[in-house]
Every structure is written in C-alpha cells, then in structure tokens.
Design an enzyme around this catalytic site. Structure first.
Site: not given
Length: 209
Positions: A8, A127
């Site tokens: 990412c 996360d």
C-alpha cells in the site's frame, strides 16, 4: 492456502512495477490528502495503467464524502475500496464495489461484533490504533487480541516489515497481510529490496503446519 499480500501507499510507477514483479496480490493507493503517501486521481489512474490480470487495485479512503469517493471511482479503475475511517456499513456498501473495512485496534474493541457489523465487507483489515493518525503508524498491536475464529479471514496490518512478517503469519495465520511503511526508503518511496525481502519472508512460511 498461501498468504495474500497488499503493498500500500504506492506513489511511483517504478514502485508499482517492483511490487508486481515481487508477486504482490494487490496494490494500494491512498486518497487521503493529509497522508504523505496520498496521490491524486490522475496520478493513480496512470499508476494503474498496465496492471496485469489478477493484481487488484485498491483505493484507500478515510472518512471521505460520497461525492469525493464517486469522483475517484469515475477516474480510477479501482476494483476494491478500503475504508479506513469511521464509515458506517451502509455507507461502505453504497458504491457498487467490493470493499474492506479497516478496524483500528482500540482498547476493548470487540472484533466479533465488528465482523458482524460489517458483514457485507469482503473482509476486515486490522490496524494499530493511534488517536491522531488513521494509519501508517509503523507500530504493531498485540496479535493475541485477535480471536482465533476470525483470524483466517482477516488482513493483518500495522508495523509489518521483512523482519517480523514471518512471525506474524505463523502466530496469526491471517488471510492476508498489508504493508506500507515497512517496505519504504522514505514516506511514499518504496525500497525495492525491502519489497522483495518482505515477499520472500511471506512465501517462506509454511502455513499448512
């Protein structure tokens, strides 16, 4: 069953090519202006050009307006949306695209309840929680907080790097892993050697054991 990988925060064509060459399953583009890894729709469209089959283009948004998201979707060939803020399930499901929901690991969060709440999502991405930053903290959370029944369906993020991703996969056994800062030379600039090392560490884990 191998562990899938998303790279990412890509901002340069050569980094997208390096991620693809190393075997990444998905590449992520950040549409959150405060992020040092943010790209414009024009930049993301160019970065998506030439992506081979079976490499998924993912767009990351943080509490963006519906108009903003639809504008990006009109310009960029995204196959998957990643919602990384406080978006409600109905909102996430309103764009006619497959989507994943990031869940930041706040103290006391009930992941089984979150999985039920976002039941229409293609998956949950876990996360590290930070009270200021929506992501990209570079810090791990306690993987023992992940209930075993949902571990095989989640995407693990937060502080992953070549040095710890193998251990993370062995302990959690997630469906996939997501990395950004752990394979960077600087914010938004990927280190191609780190990308290759990360992918090698993932592939070295025998998750059948």
């Amino acid at each position: 069953m191998r562990t899938r990988v998303k790279i990412c925060g890509l901002t340069r064509r050569i980094d997208v090519e390096a991620a693809v060459a190393a075997g990444a399953d998905a590449v992520g583009f950040v549409f959150h202006p405060p992020s040092p890894r943010a790209v414009s729709p024009d930049e993301a469209r160019r970065l998506c050009e030439g992506l081979p089959p079976f490499v998924t283009a993912v767009g990351l948004f943080v509490d963006a307006s519906s108009e903003r998201i639809r504008s990006v979707l009109d310009q960029v060939p995204l196959e998957l949306i990643q919602f990384h803020g406080e978006e409600e399930p109905v909102f996430c499901a309103s764009f006619g695209r497959r989507w994943i929901k990031a869940v930041r690991m706040r103290p006391g969060i009930d992941l089984l309840a979150e999985q039920a709440r976002y039941g229409e999502a293609a998956g949950l991405l876990l996360d590290t929680f930070d009270p200021v930053r929506a992501g990209g903290t570079g810090q791990c959370f306690d993987w023992e907080r992940i209930p075993a029944p949902i571990a095989p369906s989640i995407i693990l993020a937060g502080g992953l790097a070549p040095g710890n991703v193998g251990n993370a996969i062995r302990r959690v056994r997630p469906f996939g892993v997501d990395v950004s800062g752990g394979v960077e030379a600087s914010k938004g600039i990927k280190d191609h050697r780190k990308i290759r090392d990360f992918m090698q560490k993932v592939n070295d884990v025998d998750i059948s054991r």
